[in-house]
Scaffold this motif. Structure first.
Motif, PDB file in Angstrom:
ATOM      1  N   PHE A 148       0.814  -1.214   0.000  1.00 34.44           N
ATOM      2  CA  PHE A 148       0.000   0.000   0.000  1.00 34.44           C
ATOM      3  C   PHE A 148       0.855   1.275   0.000  1.00 34.44           C
ATOM      4  O   PHE A 148       0.331   2.368  -0.091  1.00 34.44           O
ATOM      5  N   GLY A 149       2.179   1.127   0.129  1.00 35.30           N
ATOM      6  CA  GLY A 149       3.066   2.295   0.180  1.00 35.30           C
ATOM      7  C   GLY A 149       2.923   3.087   1.460  1.00 35.30           C
ATOM      8  O   GLY A 149       3.176   4.287   1.504  1.00 35.30           O
ATOM      9  N   LEU A 150       2.529   2.406   2.539  1.00 40.15           N
ATOM     10  CA  LEU A 150       2.290   3.095   3.820  1.00 40.15           C
ATOM     11  C   LEU A 150       3.283   2.651   4.902  1.00 40.15           C
ATOM     12  O   LEU A 150       3.047   2.840   6.080  1.00 40.15           O
ATOM     13  N   HIS A 151       4.417   2.066   4.493  1.00 38.99           N
ATOM     14  CA  HIS A 151       5.344   1.468   5.455  1.00 38.99           C
ATOM     15  C   HIS A 151       6.398   2.437   5.984  1.00 38.99           C
ATOM     16  O   HIS A 151       7.094   2.118   6.920  1.00 38.99           O
ATOM     17  N   ASN A 152       6.505   3.640   5.409  1.00 39.37           N
ATOM     18  CA  ASN A 152       7.595   4.526   5.829  1.00 39.37           C
ATOM     19  C   ASN A 152       7.226   5.444   6.985  1.00 39.37           C
ATOM     20  O   ASN A 152       8.032   6.257   7.422  1.00 39.37           O
ATOM     21  N   GLY A 153       6.002   5.315   7.484  1.00 37.66           N
ATOM     22  CA  GLY A 153       5.618   6.068   8.690  1.00 37.66           C
ATOM     23  C   GLY A 153       5.512   7.560   8.500  1.00 37.66           C
ATOM     24  O   GLY A 153       5.615   8.329   9.446  1.00 37.66           O
ATOM     25  N   LEU A 169      -5.770   2.303  -4.981  1.00 35.39           N
ATOM     26  CA  LEU A 169      -5.063   1.197  -5.630  1.00 35.39           C
ATOM     27  C   LEU A 169      -6.004   0.330  -6.458  1.00 35.39           C
ATOM     28  O   LEU A 169      -5.645  -0.104  -7.555  1.00 35.39           O
ATOM     29  N   VAL A 170      -7.207   0.088  -5.933  1.00 36.23           N
ATOM     30  CA  VAL A 170      -8.185  -0.711  -6.682  1.00 36.23           C
ATOM     31  C   VAL A 170      -8.533   0.011  -7.981  1.00 36.23           C
ATOM     32  O   VAL A 170      -8.583  -0.604  -9.060  1.00 36.23           O
ATOM     33  N   SER A 171      -8.747   1.314  -7.895  1.00 31.50           N
ATOM     34  CA  SER A 171      -9.066   2.098  -9.088  1.00 31.50           C
ATOM     35  C   SER A 171      -7.911   2.047 -10.097  1.00 31.50           C
ATOM     36  O   SER A 171      -8.118   1.856 -11.293  1.00 31.50           O
ATOM     37  N   GLN A 172      -6.681   2.166  -9.584  1.00 35.92           N
ATOM     38  CA  GLN A 172      -5.498   2.206 -10.448  1.00 35.92           C
ATOM     39  C   GLN A 172      -5.219   0.840 -11.108  1.00 35.92           C
ATOM     40  O   GLN A 172      -4.811   0.781 -12.261  1.00 35.92           O
ATOM     41  N   HIS A 173      -5.422  -0.250 -10.363  1.00 32.77           N
ATOM     42  CA  HIS A 173      -5.005  -1.568 -10.852  1.00 32.77           C
ATOM     43  C   HIS A 173      -6.157  -2.457 -11.312  1.00 32.77           C
ATOM     44  O   HIS A 173      -5.953  -3.647 -11.543  1.00 32.77           O
ATOM     45  N   HIS A 174      -7.360  -1.902 -11.427  1.00 35.75           N
ATOM     46  CA  HIS A 174      -8.495  -2.716 -11.851  1.00 35.75           C
ATOM     47  C   HIS A 174      -8.293  -3.192 -13.297  1.00 35.75           C
ATOM     48  O   HIS A 174      -7.873  -2.416 -14.147  1.00 35.75           O
ATOM     49  N   PRO A 175      -8.565  -4.484 -13.558  1.00 34.47           N
ATOM     50  CA  PRO A 175      -8.376  -5.011 -14.925  1.00 34.47           C
ATOM     51  C   PRO A 175      -9.142  -4.222 -15.994  1.00 34.47           C
ATOM     52  O   PRO A 175      -8.676  -4.110 -17.122  1.00 34.47           O
ATOM     53  N   GLY A 178      -6.874  -1.665 -17.378  1.00 37.46           N
ATOM     54  CA  GLY A 178      -5.557  -2.118 -17.839  1.00 37.46           C
ATOM     55  C   GLY A 178      -4.689  -2.721 -16.750  1.00 37.46           C
ATOM     56  O   GLY A 178      -3.533  -3.049 -16.987  1.00 37.46           O
ATOM     57  N   GLY A 179      -5.233  -2.847 -15.522  1.00 37.73           N
ATOM     58  CA  GLY A 179      -4.464  -3.460 -14.441  1.00 37.73           C
ATOM     59  C   GLY A 179      -4.512  -4.976 -14.537  1.00 37.73           C
ATOM     60  O   GLY A 179      -5.089  -5.535 -15.462  1.00 37.73           O
ATOM     61  N   SER A 180      -3.901  -5.641 -13.561  1.00 37.72           N
ATOM     62  CA  SER A 180      -3.879  -7.104 -13.605  1.00 37.72           C
ATOM     63  C   SER A 180      -4.739  -7.691 -12.496  1.00 37.72           C
ATOM     64  O   SER A 180      -4.803  -7.145 -11.399  1.00 37.72           O
ATOM     65  N   THR A 181      -5.348  -8.821 -12.781  1.00 35.88           N
ATOM     66  CA  THR A 181      -6.191  -9.508 -11.800  1.00 35.88           C
ATOM     67  C   THR A 181      -5.359  -9.940 -10.604  1.00 35.88           C
ATOM     68  O   THR A 181      -5.788  -9.812  -9.458  1.00 35.88           O
ATOM     69  N   SER A 182      -4.127 -10.423 -10.872  1.00 35.92           N
ATOM     70  CA  SER A 182      -3.287 -10.903  -9.768  1.00 35.92           C
ATOM     71  C   SER A 182      -2.903  -9.754  -8.823  1.00 35.92           C
ATOM     72  O   SER A 182      -2.892  -9.919  -7.605  1.00 35.92           O
ATOM     73  N   ARG A 183      -2.620  -8.572  -9.397  1.00 36.65           N
ATOM     74  CA  ARG A 183      -2.285  -7.418  -8.537  1.00 36.65           C
ATOM     75  C   ARG A 183      -3.501  -7.031  -7.701  1.00 36.65           C
ATOM     76  O   ARG A 183      -3.394  -6.738  -6.522  1.00 36.65           O
ATOM     77  N   LEU A 184      -4.678  -7.050  -8.316  1.00 34.03           N
ATOM     78  CA  LEU A 184      -5.908  -6.719  -7.602  1.00 34.03           C
ATOM     79  C   LEU A 184      -6.156  -7.715  -6.467  1.00 34.03           C
ATOM     80  O   LEU A 184      -6.543  -7.321  -5.362  1.00 34.03           O
ATOM     81  N   GLN A 185      -5.886  -9.002  -6.718  1.00 31.21           N
ATOM     82  CA  GLN A 185      -6.035 -10.015  -5.670  1.00 31.21           C
ATOM     83  C   GLN A 185      -5.084  -9.743  -4.509  1.00 31.21           C
ATOM     84  O   GLN A 185      -5.448  -9.878  -3.338  1.00 31.21           O
ATOM     85  N   SER A 186      -3.848  -9.346  -4.831  1.00 31.94           N
ATOM     86  CA  SER A 186      -2.869  -9.013  -3.789  1.00 31.94           C
ATOM     87  C   SER A 186      -3.322  -7.808  -2.966  1.00 31.94           C
ATOM     88  O   SER A 186      -3.167  -7.776  -1.745  1.00 31.94           O
ATOM     89  N   ILE A 187      -3.890  -6.812  -3.648  1.00 30.12           N
ATOM     90  CA  ILE A 187      -4.381  -5.610  -2.954  1.00 30.12           C
ATOM     91  C   ILE A 187      -5.528  -5.984  -2.019  1.00 30.12           C
ATOM     92  O   ILE A 187      -5.586  -5.526  -0.869  1.00 30.12           O
TER      93      ILE A 187
END
Length: 199
Positions: A148-153, A169-175, A178-187
Motif C-alpha cells: 500500500f506504500g504506507l510502510h515509511n511512517g 489502488l483498486v481504481s489504479q489496478h483494476h483489470p 488495464g491493471g492485472s487480476t493478480s495485482r488486484l487479488q494481492s491488494i
C-alpha cells in the motif's frame, strides 16, 4: 512528456530521464505506461493482462532500475529508492550505497537474467501464490503496508487512511483499466490483513 524516448538510450537511461521529470517519484505502473506512451523499444508492447508478459515487463524494468541504482551510487550522483509503488530519485548520501547493495536479495534476483529467461507461466503463478503464504505475523503486516506504500511512517495510520489508499489502488489496478487480476487479488488480500490489525 509525450515525445518519443531516444531509442539509442539503454532502458536504465530512459528510466532516469522519466524519473528526472518526476521529482515526487513514479509508481512502476506509471513508469511502464510512460515507456509505452513514449515508444520505448526495450519493453514488450503487449497487453499486461497476460501474466508472463506482465512478469517479463516488470523484470526488465526492475533489472534496469537496479543497474541504474548501482551506477548512480557508484558515481555519487543520486540515490534511487525502488519499490513497486514509488520509484524516486533522492539526493546522494555518502556511506549508504554499500549498505544498500550488501544484502539485497531482490537486487541479486533482478540482476540475474537467467531468472528472466527461465521463468515460465507456471512459475509466475507459483510466485504470486507463494507471496502471501510466506508472510506470517509482523512480516504479513509489513508486506501489506509496503504493498500500500504506507510502510515509511510518513503519516499516522488509521483504518480511514488505509481504506482511502485501498480505493486508490483498486481504481489504479483494476483489470477494466488495464491493471492485472493478480495485482488486484494481492491488494484485496493486503486489505484483509490490514483490517485485522487496524480495526
Amino acid at each position: 512528456m509525450n515525445s518519443d524516448l531516444d531509442p539509442s538510450l539503454d532502458l536504465s537511461d530512459q528510466l532516469l530521464e522519466l524519473l528526472r521529470g518526476a521529482p515526487e517519484g513514479l509508481s512502476e505502473h506509471q513508469l511502464i505506461q510512460a515507456l509505452k506512451a513514449r515508444h520505448s523499444t526495450h519493453i514488450p508492447h503487449l497487453e499486461l493482462t497476460d501474466k508472463l508478459v506482465l512478469f517479463r515487463t516488470h523484470f526488465l524494468v526492475f533489472n534496469a532500475l537496479y543497474r541504474l541504482r548501482d551506477r548512480l551510487n557508484g558515481s555519487g550522483d543520486a540515490q534511487l529508492s525502488i519499490s513497486p509503488l514509488c520509484v524516486q530519485l533522492l539526493p546522494y548520501v555518502p556511506g549508504t550505497a554499500a549498505a544498500l547493495s550488501e544484502l539485497d536479495p531482490l537486487r541479486d534476483y533482478y540482476l540475474n537474467l537467467k531468472n528472466l529467461r527461465d521463468t515460465t507461466e507456471q512459475d509466475v503463478e507459483r510466485l504470486l501464490a507463494s507471496f502471501w503464504t510466506r508472510m506470517q505475523g509482523s512480516e504479513e503486516k509489513l508486506a501489506a503496508l509496503e504493498l500500500f506504500g504506507l510502510h515509511n511512517g510518513s503519516q499516522p495510520l488509521s483504518l480511514t487512511v488505509i481504506k482511502q489508499r485501498y480505493r486508490q489502488l483498486v481504481s489504479q489496478h483494476h483489470p477494466d483499466r488495464g491493471g492485472s487480476t493478480s495485482r488486484l487479488q494481492s491488494i484485496n488480500k493486503a486489505m484483509e490483513i490490514l483490517q485485522r490489525y487496524y480495526s
